[in-house]
Scaffold this motif. Structure first.
Motif, PDB file in Angstrom:
ATOM      1  N   LEU A 181      38.104  39.771  39.434  1.00 62.79           N
ATOM      2  CA  LEU A 181      39.049  40.392  40.357  1.00 62.79           C
ATOM      3  C   LEU A 181      38.605  40.082  41.784  1.00 62.79           C
ATOM      4  N   CYS A 182      39.538  39.624  42.620  1.00 65.05           N
ATOM      5  CA  CYS A 182      39.211  39.194  43.983  1.00 65.05           C
ATOM      6  C   CYS A 182      39.505  40.282  45.011  1.00 65.05           C
ATOM      7  N   ASN A 183      38.640  40.398  45.991  1.00 62.13           N
ATOM      8  CA  ASN A 183      38.935  41.164  47.196  1.00 62.13           C
ATOM      9  C   ASN A 183      39.770  40.246  48.085  1.00 62.13           C
ATOM     10  N   THR A 184      41.076  40.469  48.114  1.00 58.24           N
ATOM     11  CA  THR A 184      41.977  39.520  48.771  1.00 58.24           C
ATOM     12  C   THR A 184      41.829  39.496  50.295  1.00 58.24           C
ATOM     13  N   GLN A 185      41.037  40.413  50.865  1.00 59.84           N
ATOM     14  CA  GLN A 185      40.749  40.346  52.298  1.00 59.84           C
ATOM     15  C   GLN A 185      39.771  39.216  52.601  1.00 59.84           C
ATOM     16  N   LYS A 186      39.075  38.765  51.551  1.00 67.75           N
ATOM     17  CA  LYS A 186      38.044  37.739  51.749  1.00 67.75           C
ATOM     18  C   LYS A 186      38.171  36.537  50.813  1.00 67.75           C
ATOM     19  N   VAL A 187      38.896  36.721  49.705  1.00 71.90           N
ATOM     20  CA  VAL A 187      38.988  35.656  48.693  1.00 71.90           C
ATOM     21  C   VAL A 187      40.438  35.471  48.260  1.00 71.90           C
ATOM     22  N   SER A 188      40.915  34.240  48.301  1.00 77.75           N
ATOM     23  CA  SER A 188      42.235  33.907  47.758  1.00 77.75           C
ATOM     24  C   SER A 188      42.103  33.665  46.250  1.00 77.75           C
ATOM     25  N   PRO A 189      42.831  34.419  45.419  1.00 76.70           N
ATOM     26  CA  PRO A 189      42.760  34.176  43.964  1.00 76.70           C
ATOM     27  C   PRO A 189      43.116  32.736  43.587  1.00 76.70           C
ATOM     28  N   LYS A 190      44.078  32.152  44.300  1.00 77.66           N
ATOM     29  CA  LYS A 190      44.464  30.770  43.994  1.00 77.66           C
ATOM     30  C   LYS A 190      43.330  29.800  44.344  1.00 77.66           C
ATOM     31  N   TYR A 191      42.556  30.113  45.388  1.00 76.26           N
ATOM     32  CA  TYR A 191      41.390  29.303  45.728  1.00 76.26           C
ATOM     33  C   TYR A 191      40.351  29.403  44.607  1.00 76.26           C
ATOM     34  N   LEU A 192      40.122  30.632  44.127  1.00 77.12           N
ATOM     35  CA  LEU A 192      39.154  30.814  43.050  1.00 77.12           C
ATOM     36  C   LEU A 192      39.595  30.071  41.796  1.00 77.12           C
TER      37      LEU A 192
ATOM     38  N   ILE B 113      40.870  28.651  55.594  1.00 76.48           N
ATOM     39  CA  ILE B 113      40.494  27.363  54.995  1.00 76.48           C
ATOM     40  C   ILE B 113      40.750  27.393  53.496  1.00 76.48           C
ATOM     41  N   GLN B 114      40.455  28.509  52.850  1.00 79.63           N
ATOM     42  CA  GLN B 114      40.768  28.652  51.417  1.00 79.63           C
ATOM     43  C   GLN B 114      42.255  28.389  51.176  1.00 79.63           C
ATOM     44  N   GLN B 115      43.087  29.006  52.010  1.00 84.56           N
ATOM     45  CA  GLN B 115      44.536  28.880  51.845  1.00 84.56           C
ATOM     46  C   GLN B 115      45.001  27.451  52.098  1.00 84.56           C
TER      47      GLN B 115
END
Length: 418
Positions: free
Chosen positions: A103-114, A157-159
């Motif tokens: 489960l991602c903290n979307t304030q810091k991690v994009s699930p699609k990036y993961l 950058i992830q996005q």
């Protein structure tokens, strides 16, 4: 892996939560996804509908919005994510314990990036290195997953990385649709050609009813054993595997008009010679699945085939190319498949007897030029399918290359204009 980005372990609770097993009680039915349901990062088929009370013991992982799942098993790349794009699926599916969920903290991690990270080769090498022994296949547990460390650039950058890779993935999906549409064209063309005949022979032609449906009035229905040099099946024995020798091909190795040697094993030269006394395969013969996987005909193009067959039908064409080409298309046609559905033996395992194989009715034009024209029309469609498949493979290779170069910072994502 070289990186100037921050790296974070999946066990870092500020960024991730590793989801445990256990599901919420639900009413009605949901669909069950095992690792076999996923091909890379797409659902190909569910294992069927389940209820809370009546479900497999492994159906015990609860999807959550902004969670990303990867197969725990070693040497297995299967990933699926639940994001805003498909949030309706959160309540639709239950997952197998063969998946690890993050489960991602979307304030810091994009699930699609993961998701893209989990698809990369370097991540899977890392995952495999930490996988411990679990029954037959090595598998990663949640405790080990905590130590998986990934690069984590700033969220913008992830996005941007996701946007780049999604563009390539969209091209892959376009090619997949092209392949599927061309296959549908081939199927409809086969239905037409084996009912009405080749276009240049149709003028003034009438149809007649036969045991296999309507065919041109001037065609014949001929048993396989009378059309072919002879019809036989492969060995029914199970020769021992050997480190050296020749491949033993079974029905499961006949895939998409080709022989897949990846899942085959080798037998000794002595066993190879023994099997071939009964069922030696020659150039332009046609192979046909008889047990489990019924059909999937394959035209043998090798001049000197170096494999033996087990529980596979063998139509001997006396090394006549267009007889083999016509036959492989006919056997793959809706007309032939409909005949099989009506007559095939069904027990605990679906199988086709040698007697039925020999009496298999073929619809044959009296004029060999018409037989050749039909084969060439369908061959042209097959060539189109191969072209589209190769384009898809090129995009897939580009996706892998870009993913690995981006993760290794061989490409400066910030400088790319989108």
């Amino acid at each position: 892996m070289r990186t100037n980005w921050l790296t974070k372990k999946l066990g870092d609770k500020e960024y991730f939560e590793i989801l445990g097993s256990g599901i919420e009680k639900f009413e009605g039915e949901k669909e069950y996804l095992s690792t076999s349901s996923i091909e890379r990062n797409k659902i190909i088929s569910s294992e069927g509908k389940i209820t809370y009370e009546n479900r497999p013991s492994r159906a015990n992982m609860q999807p959550q919005l902004n969670s990303v799942w990867f197969a725990r098993m070693q040497n297995t790349i299967k990933v699926y994510s639940f994001t805003e794009e498909n949030k309706d699926e959160v309540d639709k599916y239950i997952l197998s314990t063969g998946f690890a969920g993050i489960l991602c903290n979307t304030q810091k991690v994009s699930p699609k990036y993961l998701e893209k990270i989990f698809l990369s080769e370097w991540f899977n090498h890392l995952k495999d290195s930490l996988a411990g022994d679990k029954a037959i296949q090595k598998s990663l547990n949640n405790e080990d997953a905590k130590f998986l460390e990934i690069p984590l650039p700033p969220l913008p950058i992830q996005q941007k990385i996701v946007s780049i890779l999604d563009t390539i993935q969209s091209a892959i999906e376009v090619q997949e649709k092209m392949v599927e549409k061309t296959r549908e064209l081939k199927k409809s063309m086969m239905a037409e050609l084996f009912k009405y005949g080749a276009p240049s022979f149709r003028r003034g032609r009438k149809l007649k009813k036969t045991e296999i449906g309507e065919i041109p009035e001037d065609w014949e229905v001929v048993e396989a054993q009378n059309f072919c040099k002879f019809v036989i099946d492969g060995t029914h024995d199970t020769p021992k595997p050997s480190t050296e020798g020749y491949y033993l091909i079974t029905s499961k190795n006949l895939k998409d008009g080709k022989i897949d040697f990846n899942d085959a094993y080798k037998i000794s030269e002595e066993d190879f010679e023994k099997v071939n006394k009964r069922s030696k395969v020659d150039q332009y013969d046609v192979l046909f699945g008889m047990i489990g996987t019924i059909g999937s005909p394959v035209l043998v193009l090798d001049k000197n085939p170096k494999f033996a067959i087990k529980n596979v039908g063998l139509f001997k064409t006396n090394k006549k190319y267009f007889d083999g080409l016509y036959l492989v298309y006919y056997l793959d046609s809706p007309k032939a498949m409909n005949f099989l559905k009506k007559t095939i033996k069904r027990t605990t395992q679906v199988y086709l007897t040698l007697g039925l194989l020999r009496k298999f009715p073929f619809a044959i034009p009296k004029d060999r030029n018409e037989q050749r024209e039909i084969a060439e029309i369908l061959q042209t469609i097959d060539q189109k399918i191969e072209i589209e498949k190769k384009k898809k493979e090129l995009y897939e290779e580009l996706f892998k290359t870009m993913l690995n170069k981006i993760m290794n910072q061989e490409i400066d994502v910030e400088k790319l204009n989108l």
